[in-house]
Scaffold this motif. Structure first.
Motif, mmCIF file in Angstrom:
data_model
loop_
_atom_site.group_PDB
_atom_site.id
_atom_site.type_symbol
_atom_site.label_atom_id
_atom_site.label_comp_id
_atom_site.label_asym_id
_atom_site.label_seq_id
_atom_site.Cartn_x
_atom_site.Cartn_y
_atom_site.Cartn_z
ATOM 1 N N LEU A 1 25.632 23.637 9.736
ATOM 2 C CA LEU A 1 25.200 22.810 8.610
ATOM 3 C C LEU A 1 25.416 21.329 8.900
ATOM 4 O O LEU A 1 24.572 20.491 8.567
ATOM 5 C CB LEU A 1 25.928 23.225 7.336
ATOM 6 N N GLY A 2 26.522 20.992 9.537
ATOM 7 C CA GLY A 2 26.782 19.600 9.894
ATOM 8 C C GLY A 2 25.747 19.066 10.864
ATOM 9 O O GLY A 2 25.220 17.962 10.694
ATOM 10 N N ARG A 3 25.416 19.850 11.911
ATOM 11 C CA ARG A 3 24.386 19.432 12.869
ATOM 12 C C ARG A 3 23.036 19.275 12.178
ATOM 13 O O ARG A 3 22.293 18.329 12.458
ATOM 14 C CB ARG A 3 24.282 20.437 14.015
ATOM 15 N N LEU A 4 22.733 20.203 11.280
ATOM 16 C CA LEU A 4 21.469 20.147 10.546
ATOM 17 C C LEU A 4 21.374 18.862 9.727
ATOM 18 O O LEU A 4 20.389 18.125 9.807
ATOM 19 C CB LEU A 4 21.346 21.372 9.637
ATOM 20 N N MET A 5 22.409 18.565 8.960
ATOM 21 C CA MET A 5 22.378 17.359 8.115
ATOM 22 C C MET A 5 22.312 16.089 8.947
ATOM 23 O O MET A 5 21.548 15.173 8.627
ATOM 24 C CB MET A 5 23.591 17.337 7.176
ATOM 25 N N LEU A 6 23.094 16.027 10.029
ATOM 26 C CA LEU A 6 23.066 14.837 10.882
ATOM 27 C C LEU A 6 21.711 14.669 11.558
ATOM 28 O O LEU A 6 21.205 13.558 11.681
ATOM 29 C CB LEU A 6 24.184 14.899 11.918
ATOM 30 N N GLY A 7 21.107 15.778 11.991
ATOM 31 C CA GLY A 7 19.776 15.706 12.602
ATOM 32 C C GLY A 7 18.735 15.183 11.626
ATOM 33 O O GLY A 7 17.907 14.334 11.974
ATOM 34 N N ILE A 8 18.778 15.679 10.390
ATOM 35 C CA ILE A 8 17.849 15.198 9.367
ATOM 36 C C ILE A 8 18.095 13.723 9.099
ATOM 37 O O ILE A 8 17.161 12.916 9.050
ATOM 38 C CB ILE A 8 17.969 16.034 8.083
ATOM 39 N N MET A 9 19.362 13.353 8.937
ATOM 40 C CA MET A 9 19.707 11.955 8.664
ATOM 41 C C MET A 9 19.181 11.032 9.754
ATOM 42 O O MET A 9 18.573 9.996 9.483
ATOM 43 C CB MET A 9 21.225 11.803 8.531
ATOM 44 N N GLN A 10 19.386 11.420 11.013
ATOM 45 C CA GLN A 10 18.943 10.587 12.129
ATOM 46 C C GLN A 10 17.424 10.476 12.170
ATOM 47 O O GLN A 10 16.887 9.395 12.407
ATOM 48 C CB GLN A 10 19.482 11.148 13.438
ATOM 49 N N GLY A 11 16.734 11.583 11.941
ATOM 50 C CA GLY A 11 15.274 11.555 11.945
ATOM 51 C C GLY A 11 14.722 10.677 10.839
ATOM 52 O O GLY A 11 13.822 9.861 11.066
ATOM 53 N N VAL A 12 15.267 10.814 9.637
ATOM 54 C CA VAL A 12 14.796 10.014 8.491
ATOM 55 C C VAL A 12 15.108 8.541 8.720
ATOM 56 O O VAL A 12 14.295 7.668 8.413
ATOM 57 C CB VAL A 12 15.391 10.538 7.175
ATOM 58 N N SER A 13 16.257 8.247 9.297
ATOM 59 C CA SER A 13 16.610 6.859 9.600
ATOM 60 C C SER A 13 15.623 6.254 10.589
ATOM 61 O O SER A 13 15.155 5.119 10.415
ATOM 62 C CB SER A 13 18.029 6.786 10.161
ATOM 63 N N LYS A 14 15.289 7.012 11.631
ATOM 64 C CA LYS A 14 14.352 6.529 12.648
ATOM 65 C C LYS A 14 12.980 6.257 12.023
ATOM 66 O O LYS A 14 12.337 5.257 12.329
ATOM 67 C CB LYS A 14 14.240 7.562 13.756
ATOM 68 N N ILE A 15 12.531 7.126 11.147
ATOM 69 C CA ILE A 15 11.209 7.007 10.522
ATOM 70 C C ILE A 15 11.142 5.828 9.566
ATOM 71 O O ILE A 15 10.169 5.081 9.545
ATOM 72 C CB ILE A 15 10.858 8.308 9.777
ATOM 73 N N THR A 16 12.188 5.652 8.776
ATOM 74 C CA THR A 16 12.166 4.663 7.692
ATOM 75 C C THR A 16 12.800 3.326 8.064
ATOM 76 O O THR A 16 12.569 2.331 7.385
ATOM 77 C CB THR A 16 12.903 5.201 6.452
ATOM 78 N N GLY A 17 13.631 3.323 9.095
ATOM 79 C CA GLY A 17 14.391 2.121 9.418
ATOM 80 C C GLY A 17 15.602 1.941 8.508
ATOM 81 O O GLY A 17 16.328 0.960 8.618
ATOM 82 N N MET A 18 15.842 2.910 7.640
ATOM 83 C CA MET A 18 16.983 2.858 6.710
ATOM 84 C C MET A 18 18.271 3.128 7.484
ATOM 85 O O MET A 18 18.331 4.021 8.339
ATOM 86 C CB MET A 18 16.796 3.912 5.615
ATOM 87 N N ASP A 19 19.292 2.364 7.206
ATOM 88 C CA ASP A 19 20.607 2.556 7.800
ATOM 89 C C ASP A 19 21.088 3.979 7.496
ATOM 90 O O ASP A 19 21.006 4.435 6.350
ATOM 91 C CB ASP A 19 21.569 1.524 7.186
ATOM 92 N N GLU A 20 21.559 4.690 8.513
ATOM 93 C CA GLU A 20 22.024 6.068 8.333
ATOM 94 C C GLU A 20 23.077 6.196 7.235
ATOM 95 O O GLU A 20 23.186 7.241 6.599
ATOM 96 C CB GLU A 20 22.597 6.614 9.647
ATOM 97 N N HIS A 21 23.860 5.157 7.020
ATOM 98 C CA HIS A 21 24.921 5.213 6.018
ATOM 99 C C HIS A 21 24.381 5.345 4.600
ATOM 100 O O HIS A 21 25.127 5.672 3.679
ATOM 101 C CB HIS A 21 25.816 3.969 6.125
ATOM 102 N N PHE A 22 23.098 5.076 4.417
ATOM 103 C CA PHE A 22 22.511 5.109 3.078
ATOM 104 C C PHE A 22 21.529 6.264 2.906
ATOM 105 O O PHE A 22 20.721 6.266 1.981
ATOM 106 C CB PHE A 22 21.858 3.770 2.755
ATOM 107 N N ILE A 23 21.607 7.237 3.809
ATOM 108 C CA ILE A 23 20.820 8.469 3.682
ATOM 109 C C ILE A 23 21.823 9.575 3.377
ATOM 110 O O ILE A 23 22.641 9.931 4.224
ATOM 111 C CB ILE A 23 20.025 8.766 4.966
ATOM 112 N N TRP A 24 21.760 10.076 2.156
ATOM 113 C CA TRP A 24 22.729 11.067 1.698
ATOM 114 C C TRP A 24 22.050 12.419 1.587
ATOM 115 O O TRP A 24 20.953 12.534 1.031
ATOM 116 C CB TRP A 24 23.329 10.649 0.370
ATOM 117 N N ILE A 25 22.715 13.445 2.121
ATOM 118 C CA ILE A 25 22.142 14.789 2.155
ATOM 119 C C ILE A 25 23.146 15.773 1.568
ATOM 120 O O ILE A 25 24.321 15.758 1.926
ATOM 121 C CB ILE A 25 21.787 15.191 3.598
ATOM 122 N N TYR A 26 22.637 16.628 0.687
ATOM 123 C CA TYR A 26 23.438 17.685 0.081
ATOM 124 C C TYR A 26 22.730 19.006 0.344
ATOM 125 O O TYR A 26 21.538 19.127 0.067
ATOM 126 C CB TYR A 26 23.555 17.498 -1.441
#
Length: 164
Positions: A78-103
C-alpha cells in the motif's frame, strides 16, 4: 474493484493532464496489486463551487485522492502504491509531492459489486473475469489503457518515476 476519486482545483488542469492522472493511478494500482488495469476506475472531480479548507482556513494548493480498494494488501504494498501515485500525479501536474494527499480505504471483496457480480478476493480475478458474459468481457477489453501509461509508473516503486 478499485475506485479512486481525485479532487482537483477547478479549471486548473487540462483534459490531457486529467487523463494522464487517471492513467498514472491505473498503472500504479495494477503494478502494485496485480489487478487488471481495466478494473481500475478513476473519477476526476472538479467542483468550481467547492471551497477547500485545511485547519479551518481556505486552501487551494492540495490534490486529494481517495481510493476504495479490496482489503488484503500488506502495508508495504500500500505504501509503494500511494507513493507511486503521488509521484506520477506530481510529475503530471507539477504540484509539489508534499501537497498531494492520498487515502486508501480497504473494503471486503464481498462488499463490492461491479459488472453484475460480487468481486473475488485479490488473486482470483482471472476466474472471475472468465465467468463474465462475452459482451461484458468485450466491453472490458476496450477499457485497457495504452502501453504509454506505463511511463507513469514508479520505477520499481523505488522512489523514481520513469521518464515518458
Amino acid at each position: 474493484m478499485p475506485t479512486y476519486t481525485c479532487s482537483l482545483q477547478a479549471n486548473r488542469w487540462t483534459d490531457g493532464q486529467k487523463q494522464a492522472i487517471a492513467q498514472a493511478i491505473t498503472a500504479n494500482h495494477s503494478a502494485a496489486t496485480g489487478a487488471p488495469p481495466n478494473l481500475v476506475h478513476v473519477v476526476i472531480q472538479e467542483n468550481p463551487g467547492a471551497t477547500r479548507f485545511v485547519g479551518g482556513l481556505p486552501e487551494e494548493e492540495h490534490i486529494w485522492i481517495v481510493g476504495y480498494i479490496r482489503k488484503g494488501r500488506d502495508d508495504e504494498t500500500l505504501g509503494r502504491l500511494m507513493l507511486g501515485i503521488m509521484q506520477g500525479v506530481s510529475k503530471i501536474t507539477g504540484m509539489d509531492e508534499h501537497f498531494i494527499w492520498i487515502y486508501l480505504i480497504p473494503v471486503e471483496s464481498s462488499h463490492m459489486v461491479k459488472y453484475g457480480s460480487v468481486h473475488p478476493p485479490p488473486g482470483e480475478e482471472k476466474a472471475w473475469l472468465a465467468s463474465m458474459p462475452e459482451h461484458v468481457r468485450t466491453y472490458m477489453a476496450r477499457q485497457t489503457p495504452p502501453e504509454s501509461a506505463n511511463a507513469l509508473l514508479a520505477d520499481g516503486f523505488s522512489g523514481q518515476v520513469k521518464p515518458p
